[in-house]
Design an enzyme around this catalytic site. Structure first.
Site: not given
Length: 315
Positions: A15, A182
């Site tokens: 990515g 998270h």
């Protein structure tokens, strides 16, 4: 900046968006590996970004090789792979809103990576992290120690930053730990936070500490709100790189990471942010310690949120 240069280590980053590019930049700046491979599906993007980063080599003293490519074959025999591929948050989106699309992307990426680097450790950054690292674990078939999610390093860095700003001290002298998901139910531990060894609770009133906790829990959304068209990237990239470097250089760093739990803290079968030792084998052990009743109740909110995310993956 690290003075030494490890020999023969290969780091691949999947990515070439903002976070992946930041991770590649930090990898070169900190000389984390001899070879850094930046992969993306968009023709020209990883090539151009890798070329740009490579031109910093004379300025930072990097003597290795950085490659930008659309071909997963370039990642073969990687020691560590950082997975950042996926769509990012925009204003009004929660991390959960990314789940369906990113599950598909992450499963495909994992299959490509593991085929070529079956002995690699995988560091997962794609949101929602706790569900995506579970997706990578189930898709890869790798042992639990070689799959780990990045979240706590980033969240704890935010927590430490806000504490340092409130007290007017050097951030590196702040010790603070964030556990759990998270997301909004993360658990910044106030009881264990300290500044130069002095307990945080002796330095700030409870209401100021709780405001810092709240800001930490919503730290990502605060940045998204400012940027409008993207999310945080510089510190997430460095956080992922710190984890990768700990593995590549067998540093035995104690870092808060999303690790697969098999009874630690009373949790089983989920990835959740906890303090771990990161070294050559990946997650070498979880550092378990007693929690207060209140901390356990708060951590249970993280567990329930991650369970909902995992169920939504269909894995």
């Amino acid at each position: 900046m690290n003075c030494g240069q490890p020999q023969g280590k290969k780091l691949s980053i999947i990515g070439a968006g903002a976070v992946g590019t930041a991770a590649a930049h930090w990898a070169v700046a900190e000389k984390a590996a001899d070879t850094v491979v930046l992969v993306d599906v968009v023709e020209g993007v990883p090539q151009g970004k890798a070329l740009d980063i490579s031109q910093a080599a004379p300025l930072c003293g990097f003597t290795g090789r950085i490659v930008g490519t659309n071909d997963y074959d370039e990642t073969a025999e990687s020691d560590v792979v950082i997975i950042t591929a996926g769509i990012a948050r925009k204003p009004g989106m929660s991390r959960d809103d990314l789940l369906d699309t990113n599950v598909r992307i992450v499963r495909q990426v994992t299959e490509e990576v593991v085929t070529r680097s079956p002995d690699a450790c995988l560091v997962v950054v794609t949101n929602p992290i706790d569900a995506m690292v579970y997706t990578v674990y189930k898709t890869s078939g790798l042992p639990r120690n070689r799959v780990v999610g990045m979240a706590g390093v980033l969240d704890s860095a935010r927590y430490r930053t806000f504490i340092a700003q409130a007290l007017g001290v050097a951030p590196e002298d702040v010790t603070a730990l964030v556990m759990g998901i998270h997301g909004d139910h993360m658990l910044p531990l106030t009881r264990l936070a300290s500044v130069g060894g002095v307990p945080l609770e002796a330095l700030l009133p409870p209401e100021e500490i709780q405001e810092i906790v709240r800001r930490t829990q919503h730290g990502g959304a605060e940045i998204v709100g400012h940027l409008k068209t993207g999310s945080a990237f510089t510190t997430p990239g460095l956080a992922a790189l710190q984890m990768a470097r700990a593995i590549l250089q067998d540093q035995k760093r104690v870092l808060p990471c999303a690790a697969f739990l098999e009874g630690e803290f009373g949790i089983r079968g989920l990835f959740l942010g906890v303090p771990v030792v990161l070294g050559r084998e990946g997650v070498e052990r979880v550092l378990e310690f007693p929690l207060t009743d209140e901390e356990r109740r708060h951590l249970q909110l993280s567990v329930e949120a991650v369970q909902r995310q995992v169920a939504a993956t269909g894995l």
